[in-house]
Write a protein that holds these residues in place. Structure first.
Motif, PDB file in Angstrom:
ATOM      1  N   TRP A 109     -10.773  35.753  55.554  1.00 37.00           N
ATOM      2  CA  TRP A 109      -9.577  35.353  54.820  1.00 37.00           C
ATOM      3  C   TRP A 109      -9.801  35.433  53.314  1.00 37.00           C
ATOM      4  O   TRP A 109      -8.933  35.908  52.573  1.00 37.00           O
ATOM      5  CB  TRP A 109      -9.161  33.944  55.208  1.00 37.00           C
ATOM      6  CG  TRP A 109      -8.055  33.405  54.340  1.00 37.00           C
ATOM      7  CD1 TRP A 109      -8.132  32.434  53.398  1.00 37.00           C
ATOM      8  CD2 TRP A 109      -6.699  33.856  54.323  1.00 37.00           C
ATOM      9  NE1 TRP A 109      -6.921  32.236  52.799  1.00 37.00           N
ATOM     10  CE2 TRP A 109      -6.016  33.096  53.341  1.00 37.00           C
ATOM     11  CE3 TRP A 109      -5.993  34.816  55.035  1.00 37.00           C
ATOM     12  CZ2 TRP A 109      -4.664  33.277  53.062  1.00 37.00           C
ATOM     13  CZ3 TRP A 109      -4.642  35.003  54.758  1.00 37.00           C
ATOM     14  CH2 TRP A 109      -3.998  34.228  53.789  1.00 37.00           C
ATOM     15  N   GLN A 110     -10.963  34.987  52.838  1.00 32.16           N
ATOM     16  CA  GLN A 110     -11.266  35.046  51.416  1.00 32.16           C
ATOM     17  C   GLN A 110     -11.321  36.496  50.924  1.00 32.16           C
ATOM     18  O   GLN A 110     -10.976  36.787  49.767  1.00 32.16           O
ATOM     19  CB  GLN A 110     -12.611  34.362  51.130  1.00 32.16           C
ATOM     20  CG  GLN A 110     -12.586  32.856  51.324  1.00 32.16           C
ATOM     21  CD  GLN A 110     -11.641  32.170  50.346  1.00 32.16           C
ATOM     22  OE1 GLN A 110     -11.586  32.485  49.168  1.00 32.16           O
ATOM     23  NE2 GLN A 110     -10.879  31.212  50.852  1.00 32.16           N
ATOM     24  N   THR A 111     -11.735  37.408  51.805  1.00 30.25           N
ATOM     25  CA  THR A 111     -11.807  38.823  51.437  1.00 30.25           C
ATOM     26  C   THR A 111     -10.430  39.464  51.412  1.00 30.25           C
ATOM     27  O   THR A 111     -10.109  40.259  50.514  1.00 30.25           O
ATOM     28  CB  THR A 111     -12.703  39.583  52.442  1.00 30.25           C
ATOM     29  OG1 THR A 111     -14.004  38.979  52.460  1.00 30.25           O
ATOM     30  CG2 THR A 111     -12.827  41.045  52.051  1.00 30.25           C
ATOM     31  N   VAL A 112      -9.584  39.108  52.386  1.00 31.15           N
ATOM     32  CA  VAL A 112      -8.291  39.773  52.562  1.00 31.15           C
ATOM     33  C   VAL A 112      -7.197  39.172  51.688  1.00 31.15           C
ATOM     34  O   VAL A 112      -6.304  39.885  51.219  1.00 31.15           O
ATOM     35  CB  VAL A 112      -7.870  39.731  54.046  1.00 31.15           C
ATOM     36  CG1 VAL A 112      -6.444  40.237  54.233  1.00 31.15           C
ATOM     37  CG2 VAL A 112      -8.827  40.557  54.891  1.00 31.15           C
ATOM     38  N   SER A 113      -7.255  37.863  51.447  1.00 30.21           N
ATOM     39  CA  SER A 113      -6.151  37.183  50.758  1.00 30.21           C
ATOM     40  C   SER A 113      -5.794  37.771  49.390  1.00 30.21           C
ATOM     41  O   SER A 113      -4.607  37.839  49.045  1.00 30.21           O
ATOM     42  CB  SER A 113      -6.462  35.684  50.617  1.00 30.21           C
ATOM     43  OG  SER A 113      -7.676  35.466  49.934  1.00 30.21           O
ATOM     44  N   SER A 127      -0.764  40.917  49.771  1.00 29.34           N
ATOM     45  CA  SER A 127       0.558  41.443  49.418  1.00 29.34           C
ATOM     46  C   SER A 127       0.637  42.959  49.589  1.00 29.34           C
ATOM     47  O   SER A 127       1.563  43.464  50.234  1.00 29.34           O
ATOM     48  CB  SER A 127       0.933  41.046  47.993  1.00 29.34           C
ATOM     49  OG  SER A 127       1.123  39.652  47.897  1.00 29.34           O
ATOM     50  N   PRO A 128      -0.301  43.739  49.012  1.00 29.09           N
ATOM     51  CA  PRO A 128      -0.218  45.189  49.234  1.00 29.09           C
ATOM     52  C   PRO A 128      -0.382  45.586  50.695  1.00 29.09           C
ATOM     53  O   PRO A 128       0.203  46.586  51.131  1.00 29.09           O
ATOM     54  CB  PRO A 128      -1.347  45.767  48.371  1.00 29.09           C
ATOM     55  CG  PRO A 128      -2.223  44.621  48.035  1.00 29.09           C
ATOM     56  CD  PRO A 128      -1.356  43.415  48.037  1.00 29.09           C
ATOM     57  N   LEU A 169      -4.759  48.520  41.007  1.00 28.31           N
ATOM     58  CA  LEU A 169      -5.663  48.326  42.136  1.00 28.31           C
ATOM     59  C   LEU A 169      -4.883  47.972  43.401  1.00 28.31           C
ATOM     60  O   LEU A 169      -5.180  48.489  44.489  1.00 28.31           O
ATOM     61  CB  LEU A 169      -6.675  47.219  41.807  1.00 28.31           C
ATOM     62  CG  LEU A 169      -7.685  46.877  42.915  1.00 28.31           C
ATOM     63  CD1 LEU A 169      -8.533  48.091  43.259  1.00 28.31           C
ATOM     64  CD2 LEU A 169      -8.556  45.697  42.500  1.00 28.31           C
ATOM     65  N   GLN A 170      -3.882  47.123  43.265  1.00 32.45           N
ATOM     66  CA  GLN A 170      -3.083  46.751  44.425  1.00 32.45           C
ATOM     67  C   GLN A 170      -2.296  47.941  44.959  1.00 32.45           C
ATOM     68  O   GLN A 170      -2.125  48.091  46.171  1.00 32.45           O
ATOM     69  CB  GLN A 170      -2.153  45.595  44.069  1.00 32.45           C
ATOM     70  CG  GLN A 170      -2.873  44.280  43.833  1.00 32.45           C
ATOM     71  CD  GLN A 170      -1.943  43.090  43.839  1.00 32.45           C
ATOM     72  OE1 GLN A 170      -0.744  43.218  43.602  1.00 32.45           O
ATOM     73  NE2 GLN A 170      -2.484  41.919  44.100  1.00 32.45           N
ATOM     74  N   VAL A 171      -1.826  48.794  44.061  1.00 28.07           N
ATOM     75  CA  VAL A 171      -1.131  50.008  44.497  1.00 28.07           C
ATOM     76  C   VAL A 171      -2.078  50.924  45.261  1.00 28.07           C
ATOM     77  O   VAL A 171      -1.711  51.508  46.295  1.00 28.07           O
ATOM     78  CB  VAL A 171      -0.511  50.738  43.289  1.00 28.07           C
ATOM     79  CG1 VAL A 171      -0.044  52.134  43.678  1.00 28.07           C
ATOM     80  CG2 VAL A 171       0.668  49.945  42.742  1.00 28.07           C
TER      81      VAL A 171
END
Length: 334
Positions: A20-24, A28-29, A137-139
């Protein structure tokens, strides 16, 4: 044996926490990627039959990549203009709405909603304006996730169904089907049409000289938001623009944007789409969509537009299943 079980439970919880800490940070993306996959999958299926699964996924992902970085460029250039214009439009709209003879509860709700929408949008703008590398980065995460989900969609679907518990498989399948129905209603129907109308209105504002680029984009966003609401809609935006142009002496432009808005935004498109989007009416479905979209947005940001309606529809499914099981037990007992 109990010690071994406790150890494995602890290890599992630790793994879940680390995951969860890695993915959170990129949740959103990831949600956006899955959402876009759902919307564009019918197109991918048609292309796959002609050029193959992988080439189809590469082509669609390439187009999405170009559009995404054009979005980043537009964000960097026009976000401040969009922010101030949208704030002005939203304040004007809610000022008009609050001026109506509304019940006290509705008045208080609309006031809170107005503040929440403005605050949430400001938070997004501030969060990304000073951190465009974060947005980039999120894109990138979104684009790569989109390709992975799209090219492996069938395998992912098979894997999900294989993991369903045998004891409650029927309920799990109902929840998945209800989520799919809600996504279809909100994304491929309601939201997609609203976004299309928003784009059309943004083009109109720029084409007829109502506002600059930032103001035109803001008008498009406001149109999409209003199109999500029952009764009100994008007609309020083009009507306001027409009134503004008329009072400014640009009578020809006022008439032109009125005809444009009536034909391409609202209400003429709604007449032709009413049969295909039949759930868009006053009633439980409209209320669930309304509460889910705006409640989800206030709670989770833009991805809440997806999370909110889906979570409420799943809750309704669970309630219906609980009532059905209760009625069945009562019938057996009697």
């Amino acid at each position: 044996m109990e010690l071994e079980t406790a150890i494995w439970v602890g290890v599992s919880l630790a793994i879940l926490y680390l995951t969860w800490q890695t993915v959170s940070p990129v949740l959103s993306p990831l949600i956006v990627a899955v959402t876009l996959t759902y919307i564009l999958y019918p197109l991918h299926e048609r292309l796959s039959s002609k050029i193959g699964n992988r080439w189809s996924a590469l082509l669609i992902t390439g187009i999405l990549t170009v559009l995404s970085f054009l979005f980043i460029l537009g964000f960097a250039l026009w976000i401040n203009d969009v922010k101030y214009s949208l704030a002005g439009y939203v304040n004007t709209f809610f000022k008009w709405l609050l001026g109506l003879n509304l019940p006290a509860e509705a008045y208080d709700f609309l006031q809170r909603l107005s503040r929440a929408i403005t605050d949430r949008f400001d938070a997004y703008v501030l969060g990304y304006t000073y951190s465009l590398p974060k947005l980039s980065l999120q894109v990138i995460v979104m684009v790569f996730s989109f390709y992975g989900v799209l090219v492996n969609a069938k395998a992912i679907k098979t894997e999900v169904y294989s993991l369903l518990p045998p004891s409650n498989r029927e309920l799990a399948v109902k929840l998945i089907n209800r989520a799919g129905e809600t996504l279809h209603q909100v994304l491929r129907g309601w939201l997609l049409v609203s976004v299309g109308k928003g784009i059309a209105m943004a083009v109109a504002f720029s084409l007829f000289g109502v506002s600059n680029v930032g103001g035109s984009i803001a008008a498009g966003i406001l149109t999409a938001i209003l199109e999500l609401l029952p009764v009100v809609g994008g007609w309020m935006v083009w009507l306001g623009a027409s009134f503004y142009l008329f009072t400014s002496g640009m009578i020809g432009h006022a008439i032109a944007i009125s005809l444009y808005g009536f034909t391409l935004v609202s209400p003429l498109p709604d007449i032709f789409l009413s049969k295909r989007l039949g759930r868009r009416q006053w009633g439980v479905n409209a209320l669930v969509s309304l509460v889910g979209i705006f409640g989800g947005y206030i709670a989770f940001g833009f991805v809440g537009i997806i999370i909110g309606p889906v979570s409420l529809s799943l809750l309704i499914t669970l309630i219906e299943e609980w009532k059905r099981a209760k009625n069945t037990k009562e019938q057996i007992a009697s």
